[in-house]
Design an enzyme around this catalytic site. Structure first.
Site, PDB file in Angstrom:
ATOM      1  CB  CYS A  18       0.436   1.757   4.781  1.00 34.07           C
ATOM      2  SG  CYS A  18      -1.309   1.653   5.101  1.00 34.07           S
ATOM      3  CB  CYS A  48      -4.832  -0.434   1.968  1.00 37.77           C
ATOM      4  SG  CYS A  48      -4.398   0.245   3.571  1.00 37.77           S
ATOM      5  CB  CYS A  62      -0.918   0.013   1.215  1.00 35.89           C
ATOM      6  SG  CYS A  62      -1.798   1.596   1.368  1.00 35.89           S
TER       7      CYS A  62
END
Ligand code: MSP
Length: 539
Positions: free
Chosen positions: A133, A153, A130
């Site tokens: 993140c 995600c 992701c």
């Protein structure tokens, strides 16, 4: 001379690309309150915060903005991040940026050393990643896309990318048993209990080795490995090292930086949001163990500020900028509200109504009103000169006993990061003092000349108790308490409020009779209740 104990507290370093919101400010305020509290316990405090500036997301944004990544992060730090510290009145001792040369040098040194010790090997990794993140995801971290597309995600609700590449791996698996042993022996190292339980069960499920680098062909905005310039350090394994690179990690022990490191490390408290607990409770201590460095004494995971039951975030457009609140209520009320209204460690919701209600009850009508009544009475009955107290009555002594008990409890609560409980104790003393004023009725005694001695004692007790309140509330509300300190005439003889110890808040009779007491501006002026439009941001 023996050195005072040192206290090192850190916040996570914030993603520079995100717009600062009150979720970030929450962590920083907690660290600042803790730092100020420990400073007033005569400890040598070092409080670090900073920004996390590498990774593909930053690179992409810089490209979109038509500037170099370095120009982009410089701009964000200056225009967005450092001003927030002023807005929320945080007194950090240092600000670490992961693009600074001191950090980059430390990161290179750290990983080269781990490679030499045999904890790093080459391999291939494939997995869902992701970009939001900045991390590879595990299957359990993903949610189905309602439209049948690639999995999403769970945090960002955005599709993950499948990435496969040659990487360098860190032998995390070698540390499972050691981590379990450490946490079994030091249950205080992970707090609160829910965080401890989560991490322990995760480790017991087994730890896999983890890739600590990325191909520079995919992510060029990072720190190249010293032994393989085609790879950059994966952003988390770069960022975590800020806690040591900021305080001189890697310097020769005989140099000032080397000595600084020896004095400050290990951290006493590392504050993190619960979303980044595993990085701090598993990867970070494993890295430190591999480098034969001491582990932080405590990692404390706090909860989230929620909007509509979900984590406040820029991605979901629910972020409230700290100045939206501070402009109306002031930084002290902002700090007080978040520390008092939410149990640290649990989630909490912000609402304008709740904020306004607490401001009114605890601050304007509570401590603010008490201070203005006290200073007004000394001005009215004693021409603004603090009177000499006579013998103390039972009521005076009982109040003094209550003060000691409350401050002791507040101190214990602050040390365990139970900010709300600590503030509740101090505010309970404010209530007790208010009750004392009501019961002693100085305005009645003022009408009877034979009672002047008693009137003076009461006024002295009230002002001296307010002195204690100013000390105990200073870590949370430094601006208004400084003003109260000034109004009480404490400054000339007792020095700066920030230097007044918590211990001295428990002592009686420190104000000097004859000091000038002034009735200054209201500490917490009445505020028009914010317009309902703003409530749309609240839960
Ligand atoms: N850059 C990483 C941390 C690296 S530390 C070596 C990161 N940055 S962040 O900006 O996304 O988050 C930083 C901190 O802000 C985290 O502790 C996070 O929990 C906190 N918060 C972000 N949003 C939050 C809320 N809505 N509520 C409370 N805290 C929140 O993660």
């Amino acid at each position: 001379m023996p050195q005072s104990p040192s206290f090192y507290v850190t916040t996570p370093i914030y993603y520079v690309n995100d717009a600062p919101h009150i979720g970030h400010a929450y962590t920083t305020v907690a660290a600042d309150v803790l730092a100020r509290w420990h400073r007033q316990r005569s400890e040598t405090v070092f409080f670090l915060t900073g920004t996390d500036e590498h990774g593909s997301k930053v690179e992409r944004s810089a490209l979109d903005a038509g500037v170099t990544p370095q120009e982009w992060v410089d701009r964000l730090v200056t225009e967005e991040w450092t001003p927030v510290l002023e807005t929320i009145d945080a007194a950090n001792d240092d600000f670490i940026r992961t693009t600074s040369s001191r950090h980059k040098a430390g990161v290179k040194k750290f990983w080269s050393q781990l490679r030499e010790s045999g904890y790093i090997y080459e391999g291939t990794y494939e997995g869902p990643y992701c970009v939001g993140c900045e991390e590879f995801k595990l299957p359990g971290d993903l949610i189905e896309d309602a439209g049948g597309g690639p999995k999403l995600c769970a945090i960002h609700g955005r599709p993950v990318e499948l990435i496969s590449e040659r990487n360098w791996f860190f032998k995390l698996s070698a540390f499972s048993d050691k981590l379990i042993e450490h946490y079994t022996r030091h249950s205080e190292a992970l707090q609160p209990q829910s965080a401890y339980n989560e991490v322990m069960s995760f480790i017991k499920g087994g730890l896999d080795d983890i890739s600590m680098s990325r191909s520079a062909a995919n992510v060029s905005w990072g720190i190249p490995l010293e032994w393989d310039e085609e790879q950059v350090v994966y952003v988390w394994f770069d960022a975590l090292l800020n806690y040591v690179t900021a305080i001189g990690y890697g310097a020769d022990p005989d140099t000032p930086d080397g000595k600084k490191f020896a004095q400050i490390w290990p951290a006493n408290v590392q504050l993190v949001g619960k979303d980044i607990l595993r990085f701090h409770a598993i990867f970070w201590p494993a890295m430190l163990m591999a480098a034969e460095l001491e582990l932080p004494k405590t990692v404390f995971a706090h909860g989230w500020l929620l909007v509509g039951g979900e984590k406040m975030s820029k991605t979901k457009l629910t972020g409230i900028h700290p100045s939206q609140i501070v402009d109306d209520f002031g930084s002290d009320a902002f700090r007080y509200y978040f520390m008092r209204a939410i149990q640290f460690g649990q989630d909490g919701s912000f609402s304008w109504e709740d904020m306004a209600a607490r401001y009114q009850a605890d601050l304007a009508n509570g401590v603010g009103n008490l201070a203005s009544r006290a200073t007004a009475m000394v001005n009215k009955y004693c021409d603004g000169v603090l009177p000499e107290p006579g013998n103390y009555s039972n009521a005076d002594l009982a109040l003094a006993d209550d003060l000691v008990a409350r401050i002791e409890k507040a101190d214990a609560a602050m040390l365990r990061l139970a900010f709300s409980d600590g503030l509740a104790e101090i505010m309970a003393f404010v209530d007790a003092l208010n009750l004392y004023v009501t019961e002693q009725q100085p305005w009645v005694l003022a009408k009877d000349e034979s009672q002047t001695g008693r009137l003076h004692t009461i006024l002295y007790v009230i002002c001296d108790s307010l002195r204690s309140i100013a000390i105990a509330l200073n870590p949370t509300m430094p601006k208004s308490m400084k003003s109260l300190w000034g109004q009480l005439g404490a400054q000339p003889l007792l020095g700066e409020l920030a230097d007044a110890t918590i211990l001295s808040a428990m002592e009686r009779g420190k104000l000097t009779p004859g000091s000038v007491v002034t009735k200054g501006a209201a500490l917490f002026p009445r505020i028009e209740v914010p317009e309902p439009a703003k409530d749309s941001a609240a839960e």
